[in-house]
Scaffold this motif. Structure first.
Motif, mmCIF file in Angstrom:
data_model
loop_
_atom_site.group_PDB
_atom_site.id
_atom_site.type_symbol
_atom_site.label_atom_id
_atom_site.label_comp_id
_atom_site.label_asym_id
_atom_site.label_seq_id
_atom_site.Cartn_x
_atom_site.Cartn_y
_atom_site.Cartn_z
ATOM 1 N N GLU A 53 -74.857 -24.817 77.918
ATOM 2 C CA GLU A 53 -75.022 -23.479 77.342
ATOM 3 C C GLU A 53 -74.361 -22.421 78.217
ATOM 4 O OE1 GLU A 53 -78.289 -22.187 75.269
ATOM 5 O OE2 GLU A 53 -78.856 -24.144 74.456
ATOM 6 N N SER A 54 -74.595 -22.473 79.505
ATOM 7 C CA SER A 54 -73.980 -21.485 80.398
ATOM 8 C C SER A 54 -72.481 -21.734 80.533
ATOM 9 C CB SER A 54 -74.642 -21.522 81.781
ATOM 10 O OG SER A 54 -74.505 -22.797 82.374
ATOM 11 N N ASP A 55 -72.070 -23.004 80.542
ATOM 12 C CA ASP A 55 -70.631 -23.313 80.611
ATOM 13 C C ASP A 55 -69.917 -22.839 79.345
ATOM 14 O OD1 ASP A 55 -70.961 -24.461 83.060
ATOM 15 O OD2 ASP A 55 -70.939 -26.540 82.351
ATOM 16 N N PHE A 56 -70.582 -23.003 78.198
ATOM 17 C CA PHE A 56 -70.001 -22.540 76.934
ATOM 18 C C PHE A 56 -69.872 -21.016 76.944
ATOM 19 C CE2 PHE A 56 -70.660 -20.883 72.599
ATOM 20 C CZ PHE A 56 -69.613 -21.503 71.917
ATOM 21 N N GLU A 57 -70.898 -20.342 77.429
ATOM 22 C CA GLU A 57 -70.869 -18.876 77.489
ATOM 23 C C GLU A 57 -69.726 -18.393 78.373
ATOM 24 O OE1 GLU A 57 -73.799 -15.124 78.688
ATOM 25 O OE2 GLU A 57 -74.636 -17.125 78.377
ATOM 26 N N ASN A 58 -69.572 -18.996 79.543
ATOM 27 C CA ASN A 58 -68.484 -18.611 80.453
ATOM 28 C C ASN A 58 -67.122 -18.864 79.809
ATOM 29 O OD1 ASN A 58 -70.299 -17.855 82.439
ATOM 30 N ND2 ASN A 58 -70.309 -19.880 83.421
ATOM 31 N N LEU A 59 -67.027 -19.997 79.095
ATOM 32 C CA LEU A 59 -65.766 -20.374 78.462
ATOM 33 C C LEU A 59 -65.385 -19.389 77.362
ATOM 34 C CD1 LEU A 59 -63.846 -22.822 78.904
ATOM 35 C CD2 LEU A 59 -64.866 -23.835 76.874
ATOM 36 N N VAL A 60 -66.360 -19.029 76.528
ATOM 37 C CA VAL A 60 -66.088 -18.104 75.421
ATOM 38 C C VAL A 60 -65.760 -16.711 75.942
ATOM 39 C CG1 VAL A 60 -67.122 -16.935 73.430
ATOM 40 C CG2 VAL A 60 -67.424 -19.398 73.729
ATOM 41 N N ASN A 61 -66.436 -16.290 76.984
ATOM 42 C CA ASN A 61 -66.136 -14.977 77.568
ATOM 43 C C ASN A 61 -64.710 -14.924 78.108
ATOM 44 O OD1 ASN A 61 -68.576 -13.715 77.017
ATOM 45 N ND2 ASN A 61 -69.552 -14.489 78.884
ATOM 46 N N LYS A 62 -64.268 -16.056 78.674
ATOM 47 C CA LYS A 62 -62.923 -16.098 79.259
ATOM 48 C C LYS A 62 -61.858 -16.423 78.220
ATOM 49 C CE LYS A 62 -60.533 -17.903 83.332
ATOM 50 N NZ LYS A 62 -60.642 -18.785 84.517
ATOM 51 N N TYR A 63 -62.192 -17.330 77.276
ATOM 52 C CA TYR A 63 -61.230 -17.744 76.247
ATOM 53 C C TYR A 63 -61.889 -17.643 74.867
ATOM 54 C CZ TYR A 63 -59.114 -20.034 80.337
ATOM 55 O OH TYR A 63 -58.579 -20.315 81.569
ATOM 56 N N SER A 100 -73.061 -12.017 68.938
ATOM 57 C CA SER A 100 -73.111 -12.195 70.395
ATOM 58 C C SER A 100 -72.827 -13.650 70.770
ATOM 59 C CB SER A 100 -74.486 -11.794 70.930
ATOM 60 O OG SER A 100 -75.474 -12.689 70.429
ATOM 61 N N VAL A 101 -72.413 -13.832 72.009
ATOM 62 C CA VAL A 101 -72.194 -15.194 72.506
ATOM 63 C C VAL A 101 -73.495 -15.982 72.429
ATOM 64 C CG1 VAL A 101 -71.546 -16.604 74.495
ATOM 65 C CG2 VAL A 101 -70.327 -14.480 74.034
ATOM 66 N N GLU A 102 -74.593 -15.291 72.659
ATOM 67 C CA GLU A 102 -75.899 -15.929 72.601
ATOM 68 C C GLU A 102 -76.158 -16.525 71.210
ATOM 69 O OE1 GLU A 102 -79.005 -17.414 74.552
ATOM 70 O OE2 GLU A 102 -77.533 -16.044 75.487
ATOM 71 N N GLN A 103 -75.731 -15.791 70.167
ATOM 72 C CA GLN A 103 -75.938 -16.270 68.803
ATOM 73 C C GLN A 103 -75.017 -17.449 68.490
ATOM 74 O OE1 GLN A 103 -78.495 -15.028 66.832
ATOM 75 N NE2 GLN A 103 -78.004 -16.887 65.680
ATOM 76 N N TYR A 104 -73.813 -17.422 69.056
ATOM 77 C CA TYR A 104 -72.912 -18.570 68.863
ATOM 78 C C TYR A 104 -73.467 -19.811 69.575
ATOM 79 C CZ TYR A 104 -69.333 -15.835 66.507
ATOM 80 O OH TYR A 104 -68.641 -15.068 65.583
ATOM 81 N N LYS A 105 -74.170 -19.588 70.674
ATOM 82 C CA LYS A 105 -74.833 -20.714 71.353
ATOM 83 C C LYS A 105 -75.924 -21.306 70.463
ATOM 84 C CE LYS A 105 -76.056 -19.710 75.644
ATOM 85 N NZ LYS A 105 -76.468 -18.822 76.775
ATOM 86 N N VAL A 106 -76.635 -20.443 69.751
ATOM 87 C CA VAL A 106 -77.644 -20.915 68.790
ATOM 88 C C VAL A 106 -76.979 -21.784 67.743
ATOM 89 C CG1 VAL A 106 -79.240 -20.195 66.966
ATOM 90 C CG2 VAL A 106 -79.192 -18.943 69.136
ATOM 91 N N PHE A 107 -75.843 -21.326 67.248
ATOM 92 C CA PHE A 107 -75.096 -22.088 66.229
ATOM 93 C C PHE A 107 -74.708 -23.462 66.755
ATOM 94 C CE2 PHE A 107 -71.254 -23.558 64.184
ATOM 95 C CZ PHE A 107 -71.483 -23.306 62.838
ATOM 96 N N MET A 108 -74.151 -23.496 67.957
ATOM 97 C CA MET A 108 -73.702 -24.759 68.556
ATOM 98 C C MET A 108 -74.872 -25.721 68.762
ATOM 99 S SD MET A 108 -70.379 -24.576 68.992
ATOM 100 C CE MET A 108 -69.963 -25.794 70.261
#
Length: 289
Positions: A53-63, A100-108
């Motif tokens: 979850e945190s790796d995905f958040e960092n990845l989406v913020n950067k790319y 939000s990235v948080e909501q995309y994490k919910v989706f994933m």
């Protein structure tokens, strides 16, 4: 040619006319995957992640562009995906992020994609996406099947000496036929209110032939509907001087709709199968009365 026996004619219908390119269009598959290959490889860095979850958040913020890959991982073509549960309803945009990235994490998490990636269920998202694209492309077989029959009929039209855009034309509308040869087709256009398109139109010195083609490997209600509509079309065109409707059809799917097909066969002079095409030239088929 109306001395033909319907049962004998129907018994000669083919199981399939599939060529090697019918099953999967791999050129299209690879092209679609190549369009997101860079982003998929970036997402590959998440495979086996212990903190996905945190790796995905960092990845989406950067790319943030990696989000456009997500729908394909679920075998979805759309850029937006709707989802609803007890916590609410959301429309996720993967081309232009709207949540939000948080909501995309919910989706994933809720779609199972995090589980797919972090637990090494797949080892390479490019390979996985290629498999998904292959599956999605199999849905195009119906359209390719229709084109196979069109292409087959066109090959016989060419073989008979007709020249494209001179003596035969592909996908021609009623208004185009009317304008080109100054012929009144109002009997088949509901006085100009409907715009029918023929797969092919062949022009000989004394006649204009409007041609429909189809092949049905399987049954279904559409076959009965097609047979009835073409019967009506054949009867309407009988009232038009200088115009003849021709129907090339085949496929074992017609066995389930044989009664409707036979009704059309009984009233339509120019209805032919692949066997008819192979045993006579187009010129002979068109000119027989």
């Amino acid at each position: 040619m109306k001395n033909r026996d319907f049962d004998s004619w129907l018994s000669g219908f083919r199981e399939s006319i599939a060529d090697y390119g019918y099953y999967i269009n791999f050129e299209k598959v690879h092209r679609n995957v190549d369009n997101i290959k860079v982003e998929l490889n970036i997402l590959n860095s998440l495979i086996g992640s212990k903190n996905i979850e945190s790796d995905f958040e960092n990845l989406v913020n950067k790319y943030p562009e990696v989000l456009k890959c997500i729908p394909l991982l679920l075998a979805v073509r759309a850029k937006e995906i709707y989802a609803i549960d007890s916590e609410g309803e959301f429309t996720y945009n993967f081309k232009k992020p709207n949540l939000s990235v948080e909501q995309y994490k919910v989706f994933m998490r809720k779609t199972g994609l995090f589980d797919l990636i972090e637990n090494h269920i797949v080892n390479n998202l490019v390979d996985y996406a290629t498999g998904v694209e292959t599956g999605l492309d199999s849905n195009g077989r119906k359209n390719r099947g229709g084109h196979l029959m069109e292409n087959l009929v066109e090959s016989f039209i060419k073989k008979a000496g007709f020249i494209k855009d001179k003596t035969y034309f592909k996908e021609m509308y009623i208004h185009q036929i009317t304008e080109k040869w100054n012929i009144d087709l109002s009997a088949i256009s509901n006085q100009g209110k409907t715009e029918k398109r023929f797969d092919y139109v062949v022009k000989t010195p004394n006649m204009i032939y409007g041609i429909e083609t189809n092949f049905y490997g399987g049954g279904g209600s559409k076959l009965n509907e097609t047979a009835r509509s073409y019967k009506t079309l054949a009867l309407e065109t009988d009232t038009i001087d200088g115009f003849t409707f021709v129907w090339f059809t085949d496929g074992k799917g017609w066995t389930s709709a044989r009664h409707n097909l036979e009704e059309t066969f009984d009233v339509m002079e120019h209805i032919y199968s692949i066997a008819d095409l192979e045993s006579k030239t187009i010129n002979e088929l068109f000119e027989e009365k």
